[in-house]
Design a protein around this motif. Structure first.
Motif, mmCIF file in Angstrom:
data_model
loop_
_atom_site.group_PDB
_atom_site.id
_atom_site.type_symbol
_atom_site.label_atom_id
_atom_site.label_comp_id
_atom_site.label_asym_id
_atom_site.label_seq_id
_atom_site.Cartn_x
_atom_site.Cartn_y
_atom_site.Cartn_z
ATOM 1 N N GLU A 27 0.825 -1.208 0.000
ATOM 2 C CA GLU A 27 0.000 0.000 0.000
ATOM 3 C C GLU A 27 0.859 1.256 0.000
ATOM 4 O O GLU A 27 0.513 2.260 -0.643
ATOM 5 N N GLU A 28 1.971 1.223 0.705
ATOM 6 C CA GLU A 28 2.867 2.385 0.730
ATOM 7 C C GLU A 28 3.426 2.676 -0.653
ATOM 8 O O GLU A 28 3.441 3.828 -1.103
ATOM 9 N N VAL A 29 3.874 1.637 -1.341
ATOM 10 C CA VAL A 29 4.414 1.827 -2.691
ATOM 11 C C VAL A 29 3.317 2.271 -3.649
ATOM 12 O O VAL A 29 3.549 3.107 -4.535
ATOM 13 N N LYS A 30 2.134 1.729 -3.473
ATOM 14 C CA LYS A 30 1.004 2.124 -4.321
ATOM 15 C C LYS A 30 0.753 3.621 -4.226
ATOM 16 O O LYS A 30 0.456 4.282 -5.229
ATOM 17 N N ARG A 31 0.887 4.179 -3.037
ATOM 18 C CA ARG A 31 0.687 5.617 -2.849
ATOM 19 C C ARG A 31 1.805 6.431 -3.501
ATOM 20 O O ARG A 31 1.581 7.547 -3.959
ATOM 21 N N LYS A 32 3.000 5.857 -3.537
ATOM 22 C CA LYS A 32 4.156 6.588 -4.048
ATOM 23 C C LYS A 32 4.356 6.432 -5.556
ATOM 24 O O LYS A 32 4.993 7.279 -6.194
ATOM 25 N N LEU A 33 3.829 5.367 -6.118
ATOM 26 C CA LEU A 33 4.127 5.016 -7.503
ATOM 27 C C LEU A 33 3.442 5.969 -8.480
ATOM 28 O O LEU A 33 2.222 6.141 -8.456
ATOM 29 N N LEU A 34 4.244 6.568 -9.346
ATOM 30 C CA LEU A 34 3.720 7.509 -10.330
ATOM 31 C C LEU A 34 3.376 6.801 -11.635
ATOM 32 O O LEU A 34 4.042 5.845 -12.035
ATOM 33 N N ARG A 35 2.345 7.305 -12.300
ATOM 34 C CA ARG A 35 2.036 6.874 -13.656
ATOM 35 C C ARG A 35 2.876 7.692 -14.624
ATOM 36 O O ARG A 35 3.355 8.772 -14.265
ATOM 37 N N PRO A 36 3.072 7.191 -15.848
ATOM 38 C CA PRO A 36 3.975 7.881 -16.782
ATOM 39 C C PRO A 36 3.686 9.367 -16.964
ATOM 40 O O PRO A 36 4.619 10.189 -16.941
ATOM 41 N N HIS A 37 2.424 9.753 -17.121
ATOM 42 C CA HIS A 37 2.132 11.167 -17.367
ATOM 43 C C HIS A 37 2.437 12.048 -16.159
ATOM 44 O O HIS A 37 2.589 13.267 -16.294
ATOM 45 N N GLU A 38 2.574 11.435 -14.979
ATOM 46 C CA GLU A 38 2.856 12.217 -13.776
ATOM 47 C C GLU A 38 4.338 12.554 -13.616
ATOM 48 O O GLU A 38 4.714 13.335 -12.732
ATOM 49 N N VAL A 39 5.183 11.984 -14.461
ATOM 50 C CA VAL A 39 6.617 12.287 -14.422
ATOM 51 C C VAL A 39 6.906 13.628 -15.092
ATOM 52 O O VAL A 39 7.903 14.287 -14.803
ATOM 53 N N TRP A 40 6.033 14.049 -15.979
ATOM 54 C CA TRP A 40 6.233 15.293 -16.726
ATOM 55 C C TRP A 40 6.504 16.462 -15.782
ATOM 56 O O TRP A 40 5.793 16.668 -14.799
#
Length: 224
Positions: free
Chosen positions: A51-64
């Motif tokens: 769950e912690e990683v799920k909260r931190k993990l970015l989707r590709p468009h969020e790296v912009w």
């Protein structure tokens, strides 16, 4: 047998047992081999960690527009394992390799694989990419030079640093590309650059569940 070992390990992790202790107990109980132990160590986590990683993990468009710090050899080695069909999608949704590696040594496919990574960065459009390579690795100088050239050629704003401890440097950033648990727990956001780069090449990792429940999971692990 491997499924039962997984369930027992998961049970202990969810009740707060240290992973090393729980893994050793379960592995000895089921008399697991080196590869089975390594699979569980790399890919099985408590529900709270998932769950912690799920909260931190970015989707590709969020790296912009973000500064993206990159664990250079971690990403490169994982991508090479993915290209070889030897990478696992772990419980925390990050791809990891199962190879036992020493120092990374550049080879005939290194430049091609680095180009996949830099091409992925061009697609993601971060504000800046900062790649860290461990300077004690004998291939670091060569990899640094290739990476810098590719950044220029593909017009990706970034820099490459050779450092004594990439993990230490990465923890100072907000957004990091790595699968290293010790780094992930200290940063705000994480992105799976290896998986994204592999996906652009049409590749997908093997799901953990598929390996665990294979009709011959021990046979499937022999490929690693």
């Amino acid at each position: 047998m491997l499924v039962e070992a997984y369930r027992d390990l998961k049970y202990l992790l969810n009740r707060g047992y240290r992973k090393s202790v729980a893994l050793n107990f379960v592995s000895n109980h089921y008399q697991l081999g080196k590869k089975e132990r390594h699979l569980l160590a790399r890919c099985v986590f408590s529900d709270s960690w998932v769950e912690e990683v799920k909260r931190k993990l970015l989707r590709p468009h969020e790296v912009w527009g973000r500064v993206l710090a990159i664990d250079g050899f971690n990403v490169l080695i994982t991508l090479e394992s993915l290209l070889a069909g030897k990478a696992i999608l772990c419980e925390d949704s990050l791809v990891r390799d199962l190879a036992y590696r020493g120092k990374y040594r550049p080879h005939e496919e290194t430049e091609h694989n680095l180009k996949l990574i830099v091409s992925a960065l061009a697609e993601l459009s971060p504000q800046k990419a900062v790649l860290f390579y461990g300077k004690n690795n004998p291939g670091s100088g060569v990899v640094k030079a290739i990476t810098e050239r590719l950044l220029r050629e593909l017009e990706v704003l970034g820099e490459v640093r050779l450092v004594r401890s990439p993990d230490y440097e990465l923890k100072a950033f907000e957004t990091v590309a790595t699968a290293d648990v010790g780094v992930i727990e200290k940063v705000e956001h994480v992105f799976d650059l290896s998986r994204f780069a592999g996906g652009l090449a049409g590749l997908e990792p093997l799901p953990l569940r598929g390996v665990l429940t294979s009709s011959s999971s021990l046979e499937s692990l022999k490929r690693f």
